[in-house]
Write a protein that holds these residues in place. Structure first.
Motif: not given
Length: 348
Positions: A202-216
């Motif tokens: 993930s782009p901000y918290f750097n968590k490995p995952c299958i996928g992410y939804s990221y919002k600013i």
């Protein structure tokens, strides 16, 4: 005219006591000038500068001619309004440039493309049409027709231009849930646990995952009740390859273009700017709708063509929605038609 005005200002003479009073009065002007030049013009200088300069000008003018202090005080007083107006204009232009530069930097970091010119022109054309229609209705004294036009527009847009979420839940109500070992080619609905194949970070918290939804989000001004609200300035959904499995087996899913139709926050931080991430993780139990096709003899689920429904949701939330959505739709439909009847009666 200017000579007469200057003569009027210099016709009264100041004595020592009055000059001291004017010098003290000029300290109030100095306070406003300090705020204007440091806040609006963003100049860097010693905080005491104007508190020395303004009384000094008044005192020196008295030494030159005892009729000048009144003119100097008036000049200083008027300068507050003059520089205040100029400063507000300058500050607005500077803030606009800084905001534009910050936005462009943000867009480069997140690879956000500029709005195409044709889309801007289309939006401008629609706005002009709306204003022209409003003006025409006002000129013909038919503004009351807006009570019919606006509800009709909302109804037509919801029917012919449904959102992705509406299309997903509408398709879910039609499709039967397939078992993995009995998937037919085409649009399918599957329910099961997710299994990671290609983890992404993930782009901000750097968590490995299958996928992410990221919002600013940016903090908006507080409402009348003092509550803090946020507006989204950037959002991104990215999903890698994964498997979904039930009791009959598992099937691979290419997650490119997958939409998330569930409300969950896994990580969030920030103050004025807030960062939120939601993850698809191994062992998440999800309902998935996608397009099943053959990939070298193996079944794979993808988005297919661009208009296809391709998304995941939490099954228990869907069950709750399916139970109460028909009641809500019936209530809203009844309320809509009752409103139209009342509007018709009022207009006639």
């Amino acid at each position: 005219m200017m000579n007469e005005f200057f003569t009027f200002l210099t016709q009264n003479k100041a004595d020592g006591g009055l000059v001291i009073f004017l010098m003290l009065f000029s300290l109030g002007i100095a306070l406003f000038q300090t705020v204007i030049f440091s806040g609006l013009f963003n100049f860097k200088f010693s905080n005491w500068l104007f508190f020395v300069l303004c009384p000094l000008l008044v005192g020196l003018s008295f030494l030159v001619d005892n009729t000048y202090p009144f003119a100097v005080i008036l000049f200083l007083f008027v300068s507050v309004f003059l520089f205040g107006i100029i400063g507000m204009i300058y500050s607005g232009i500077r803030s606009s440039k800084e905001e534009k530069a910050e936005r462009e930097k943000f867009n480069r970091i997140h690879n956000i493309q500029k709005t195409p010119l044709k889309d801007k022109l289309l939006g401008f054309f629609v706005l002009v049409c709306m204003l022209a229609a409003f003006y025409w209705l006002a000129e013909t004294e038919n503004l009351k027709l807006l009570f019919l036009i606006i509800p009709g527009f909302i109804l037509v847009s919801s029917i012919f231009f449904p959102s992705g979420k509406s299309k997903f839940f509408r398709m879910q109500s039609i499709l039967p849930t397939s078992k993995v070992d009995a998937i037919a080619m085409g649009l399918v609905e599957i329910e099961g646990e997710l299994e990671e194949i290609e983890p992404i970070i993930s782009p901000y918290f750097n968590k490995p995952c299958i996928g992410y939804s990221y919002k600013i989000e940016k903090e908006s001004p507080r409402d009348d009740d003092g509550r803090t609200t946020y507006s989204t300035i950037f959002s991104e959904v990215k999903t890698g390859k994964f498997k979904i499995k039930d009791e009959t087996g598992s099937v691979t899913v290419d997650g490119e273009g997958l939409s998330y139709y569930f409300d969950r926050i896994d990580n969030q931080s920030g103050g004025k700017t807030r960062y939120t991430e939601t993850y698809l993780k191994s062992n998440d139990y999800m309902l998935l709708i996608g397009y099943a096709e053959s990939d070298n003899g193996n079944v794979i689920i993808t988005k297919g063509i661009s208009d296809n429904v391709f998304g995941v949701a939490v099954p228990r939330n869907i069950s709750f929605r399916n139970k109460y959505k028909p009641l809500l739709d019936s209530f809203l439909a009844t309320l809509f038609f009752i409103s139209l009847i009342l509007i018709y009666i009022i207009l006639n």
